[in-house]
Design a protein around this motif. Structure first.
Motif, short mmCIF file in Angstrom:
data_model
loop_
_atom_site.label_atom_id
_atom_site.label_comp_id
_atom_site.label_asym_id
_atom_site.label_seq_id
_atom_site.Cartn_x
_atom_site.Cartn_y
_atom_site.Cartn_z
N ALA A 1 0.83 -1.21 0.00
CA ALA A 1 0.00 0.00 0.00
C ALA A 1 0.86 1.26 0.00
CB ALA A 1 -0.93 -0.01 1.22
N VAL A 2 1.92 1.25 0.79
CA VAL A 2 2.81 2.41 0.88
C VAL A 2 3.51 2.66 -0.45
CG1 VAL A 2 5.01 3.15 1.87
CG2 VAL A 2 3.14 2.41 3.37
N VAL A 3 4.02 1.60 -1.08
CA VAL A 3 4.73 1.75 -2.35
C VAL A 3 3.80 2.27 -3.43
CG1 VAL A 3 5.88 0.48 -4.20
CG2 VAL A 3 6.52 0.06 -1.82
N LEU A 4 2.59 1.71 -3.52
CA LEU A 4 1.64 2.19 -4.52
C LEU A 4 1.27 3.65 -4.29
CD1 LEU A 4 -0.76 -0.89 -4.82
CD2 LEU A 4 0.96 -0.13 -6.48
N PHE A 5 1.12 4.01 -3.04
CA PHE A 5 0.81 5.40 -2.71
C PHE A 5 1.94 6.34 -3.14
CE2 PHE A 5 1.45 8.65 0.73
CZ PHE A 5 0.47 9.53 0.30
N LEU A 6 3.18 5.96 -2.85
CA LEU A 6 4.30 6.82 -3.22
C LEU A 6 4.46 6.91 -4.73
CD1 LEU A 6 6.93 5.86 -0.50
CD2 LEU A 6 5.57 7.95 -0.66
N LEU A 7 4.24 5.79 -5.43
CA LEU A 7 4.32 5.84 -6.89
C LEU A 7 3.25 6.77 -7.46
CD1 LEU A 7 4.97 2.08 -7.80
CD2 LEU A 7 6.56 4.01 -8.01
N GLY A 8 2.06 6.69 -6.91
CA GLY A 8 1.00 7.57 -7.38
C GLY A 8 1.29 9.03 -7.10
N THR A 9 1.96 9.29 -5.98
CA THR A 9 2.28 10.67 -5.62
C THR A 9 3.30 11.28 -6.57
OG1 THR A 9 1.83 10.19 -3.29
CG2 THR A 9 3.15 12.15 -3.76
N THR A 10 4.21 10.47 -7.08
CA THR A 10 5.27 11.01 -7.95
C THR A 10 4.85 11.13 -9.40
OG1 THR A 10 6.15 8.77 -8.27
CG2 THR A 10 7.07 10.06 -6.45
N LEU A 11 3.68 10.60 -9.76
CA LEU A 11 3.24 10.70 -11.16
C LEU A 11 2.88 12.14 -11.50
CD1 LEU A 11 0.99 7.53 -11.44
CD2 LEU A 11 3.21 7.88 -12.51
N PRO A 12 3.13 12.57 -12.75
CA PRO A 12 2.74 13.93 -13.15
C PRO A 12 1.22 14.05 -13.18
CG PRO A 12 3.47 12.68 -15.06
CD PRO A 12 3.80 11.84 -13.85
N THR A 13 0.74 15.24 -12.89
CA THR A 13 -0.70 15.49 -12.87
C THR A 13 -1.05 16.64 -13.79
OG1 THR A 13 -0.43 16.99 -10.99
CG2 THR A 13 -0.91 14.69 -10.48
N ALA A 14 -2.29 16.66 -14.22
CA ALA A 14 -2.78 17.75 -15.07
C ALA A 14 -3.03 18.98 -14.22
CB ALA A 14 -4.06 17.32 -15.77
N PRO A 15 -2.93 20.18 -14.80
CA PRO A 15 -3.16 21.40 -14.02
C PRO A 15 -4.61 21.50 -13.58
CG PRO A 15 -2.94 21.90 -16.36
CD PRO A 15 -2.55 20.47 -16.20
N PRO A 16 -4.85 21.90 -12.34
CA PRO A 16 -6.22 21.97 -11.85
C PRO A 16 -6.92 23.24 -12.28
CG PRO A 16 -4.71 22.66 -10.14
CD PRO A 16 -3.86 22.25 -11.32
N GLY A 17 -8.25 23.20 -12.16
CA GLY A 17 -9.03 24.40 -12.38
C GLY A 17 -9.15 25.20 -11.09
N PRO A 18 -10.04 26.18 -11.06
CA PRO A 18 -10.11 27.08 -9.92
C PRO A 18 -11.02 26.61 -8.79
CG PRO A 18 -11.57 27.86 -11.65
CD PRO A 18 -10.89 26.64 -12.20
N GLY A 19 -11.80 25.55 -9.00
CA GLY A 19 -12.80 25.17 -8.01
C GLY A 19 -12.28 24.17 -7.00
N GLY A 20 -13.23 23.53 -6.30
CA GLY A 20 -12.91 22.44 -5.40
C GLY A 20 -12.84 22.78 -3.93
N ALA A 21 -12.92 24.06 -3.56
CA ALA A 21 -12.75 24.42 -2.15
C ALA A 21 -13.85 23.82 -1.28
CB ALA A 21 -12.71 25.94 -2.00
N ARG A 22 -15.10 23.84 -1.78
CA ARG A 22 -16.20 23.29 -0.97
C ARG A 22 -16.02 21.79 -0.74
NH1 ARG A 22 -19.40 27.23 -3.69
NH2 ARG A 22 -20.48 28.60 -2.20
N SER A 23 -15.61 21.07 -1.77
CA SER A 23 -15.39 19.63 -1.61
C SER A 23 -14.31 19.36 -0.58
CB SER A 23 -15.00 19.00 -2.95
OG SER A 23 -16.02 19.15 -3.91
#
Length: 647
Positions: free
Chosen positions: A157-179
């Motif tokens: 679980a730890v290794v999969l989590f760290l691998l997912g954390t290091t993957l590149p991500t798409a730029p976010p939009g401006p929303g999401g604060a309420r969630s």
């Protein structure tokens, strides 16, 4: 879409690891920092609150150095702490490891919030999978189990989590604060009610209770699967529109009110309504940002800019910080709600309003969210995801072992061995959840009947374990439970002989913070021979003794026994010679441990007080009374063999 799925999976894994850490850290406040109730509740609350307040500084760090860098560093620290807690070491090292993991997890959430504008799928998946795994493990988590399997699965679980954390991500939009603001309150209500397997199991035990106390594992945890499926479907299907928008918040409020009514018969309904309502409230805030989830071309730029957009502008960093403050504030609501609810059992104020207020906040935030003009599909297919996670939870009752009503001899026995034990919710003096130690301490006495005090069947504060069911499985002894403080905290009787006619009598509270009760059952020993057993835990207020409660137990027990052989035992919080102690002898009962006095039972590491007792009717002869040493609880168990009167 693939990038959204990867980030959703990474967020879900992080939520699972953070909850694992919380299941160690929350009990540590009581059992390690609290030092067996010697630390004032106000100081414990300040300790708990302080770390969440400290995390409020993390959004400023995100704005300064970028969400990406903060996320990666905090993720590594969270992963290390979670792995180190496997086979938790106990004592202060365990508390500080869990605290470090908690703070890292909070900072990680702030970092992820800075780079994620649509967190609902990841949050919902993490909460649901964690509940399914908790059910599959019979509420006995990997962090406490130890062994190579626990280490292997934790490492994966730890290794999969760290691998997912290091993957590149798409730029976010401006929303999401309420969630993100809802992350903390939803985590609290999920752990307390909606996605709590131990609570579901306890609730079903009320519904299927019968005179022979047999229980069915198939029914015991089945509501968890329904709750998980309903929660995920509601969360992932997208926001409801038009007249249907208030239905989810209404279901949430009704479910939490049912929970607050403290009725065991209503627990299952409370769980299901709260689960669906929570999911629907999350969905109402799930508005996609302007950036395309498949923006792979921007991923490298995003990594360089700290996850705030293709240019890493001041505006994007301010937006990231805003989401960070939202999730930090939401987690602050989590700890305020948890401390506010559970400290009531130390400080003595009504706490039923706490989850209702938290649910009201969730409903208000959800209804205030503005629905977008179009609906964009999320990264997870709702039906398949809900079905898969629910199926995982459904494996739990199918794999469980049913404890049948047992008898250790044919015909009426000549002797009964009785053990009485205050198990402190399953936590030893070192703060570890010590099922093995408790089981060994009881099983060494070869008991016929076990009377337990401070039994926890699902408090989030104690990690959400059904300690009674877990001990019942390991001892091979069915149980009857008597609720005291609420439907999942109280006393119990386990027996190798069939049990009938269970009755629970509330005791005078006298203003005491925690409720008290007396649980009476009848042992069917064969050939018409029956004996009465009463399990209790006297809990007077700090400024008064347990005299009134002792008198109430003695009157209830002798009336229930109606001349049959009688055993009354438990943590009575009174010593030989005290006025409360004499209430039992004045009722005609005999101190079964008298020949071994002094027989101190508390505290377990340096016993000085004789506060755990066994009283019997005069026809029973007591031999071999002992209080075997051990530190699986803050009390020592007491055991005695009773010879039944000849017929």
């Amino acid at each position: 879409m693939r990038y959204r799925q990867l980030t959703t999976g990474s967020l879900a894994l992080g939520v699972i690891l953070l909850i694992d850490v919380l299941r160690v850290w929350l009990p540590g406040i009581i059992t390690i920092f609290g030092q067996a109730a010697s630390t004032p509740a106000e100081l414990m609350g300040a300790f708990a609150l302080g770390w969440f307040v400290l995390a409020m500084a993390a959004p400023a760090l995100v704005r300064r150095v970028g969400a990406r860098r903060v996320t990666v560093v905090a993720a590594v620290l969270l992963a290390v702490a979670r792995l180190a807690l496997t086979s938790a070491p106990g004592g202060r090292p365990q508390l500080w490891l869990a605290t470090a993991g908690l703070l890292a997890g909070l900072v990680w959430l702030v970092g992820v919030a800075g780079g994620t504008d649509r967190p609902v799928p990841g949050l919902a998946l993490g909460l649901a999978v964690n509940a399914a795994i908790h059910a599959l493990l019979d509420t006995y988590d990997l962090v406490w189990r130890g062994g190579w399997v626990a280490w292997l699965l934790s490492a994966v679980a730890v290794v999969l989590f760290l691998l997912g954390t290091t993957l590149p991500t798409a730029p976010p939009g401006p929303g999401g604060a309420r969630s993100w603001l809802l992350a903390g309150p939803v985590l609290l209500l999920a752990g307390m009610v909606a996605l709590a397997p131990a609570l579901a199991q306890a609730g079903m035990s009320y519904l299927v209770a019968s005179g022979d106390v047999a229980r069915s594992p198939l029914f015991g945890l089945a509501p968890v699967s329904v709750a998980v499926a309903g929660f995920l479907l509601a969360a992932l299907a997208g926001p409801t529109r038009g007249w249907g928008r208030p239905l989810g918040p209404a279901a949430l409020l009704v479910g939490v009110v049912l929970f607050a009514l403290d009725s065991g018969d209503l627990l299952v309904a409370a769980i299901l309504l709260t689960a669906v309502g929570l999911g629907a409230c999350l969905a109402l805030t799930d508005a996609p940002g302007r950036a395309d989830a498949d923006g792979a071309a921007h991923a490298a730029v995003d990594a360089d800019a700290g996850g705030e957009g293709a240019t890493g502008t001041d505006d994007s960093r301010r937006t990231a910080a805003r989401r960070g403050y939202a999730v930090a504030a939401g987690m602050l609501l989590f700890v305020l709600g948890a401390v506010g609810y559970y400290s009531a059992y130390d400080l003595g104020y009504p706490n039923a309003v706490v989850p209702v207020v938290v649910a009201g906040v969730v409903a208000a935030v959800a209804l205030a969210a503005r629905p977008s003009g179009h609906r964009r599909p999320g990264p997870l297919p709702p039906l398949r995801t809900a079905g898969g996670v629910a199926a995982l939870a459904l494996l739990a009752p199918l794999l469980a072992d049913e404890v049948a009503v047992a008898s250790n001899r044919e015909g009426p026995p000549e002797r009964l061995t009785v053990v009485a034990y205050n198990i402190r919710m399953g936590f030893g003096l070192d703060g570890r959840f010590d099922l093995a130690g408790l089981t060994a301490a009881i099983d060494r006495q070869r008991p016929d009947v076990v009377l337990l005090s401070e039994v926890d069947r699902g408090w989030l504060l104690n990690g959400g374990h059904d300690t009674l069911d877990l001990l019942s499985d390991r001892l091979g002894m069915p149980y009857v439970f008597g609720p005291a403080a609420d439907p999942v905290w109280g006393d119990a009787v386990l027996s190798r002989w069939p049990v009938t006619d269970p009755r629970s009598r509330p005791l005078p509270s006298l203003g005491a913070p925690t409720g008290a009760q007396a649980l009476a059952v009848t042992l069917d020993l064969g050939d018409g021979v029956r004996a009465a057993v009463v399990s209790t835990h006297l809990q007077p207020p700090p400024d008064a003794g347990p005299v009134a409660q002792a008198r109430a137990v003695a009157d209830f027990a002798t009336g229930y026994a109606a001349g049959r052989p009688l055993v009354v035992a438990g943590d009575l919080n009174t010593e030989p010679g005290d006025e409360a102690f004499e209430q039992f002898t004045a009722a005609g009962l005999v101190d079964a441990l008298a020949v071994a006095r002094p027989l101190a039972t508390s505290p377990a590491d340096d016993p000085r007080q004789q506060i755990d007792h066994v009283f019997v009717s005069p026809g029973l002869t007591a031999t071999n009374p002992v209080a075997p040493r051990g530190e699986a609880s803050d009390h020592l168990p007491v055991a005695v063999t009773l010879t039944l009167p000849s017929r």
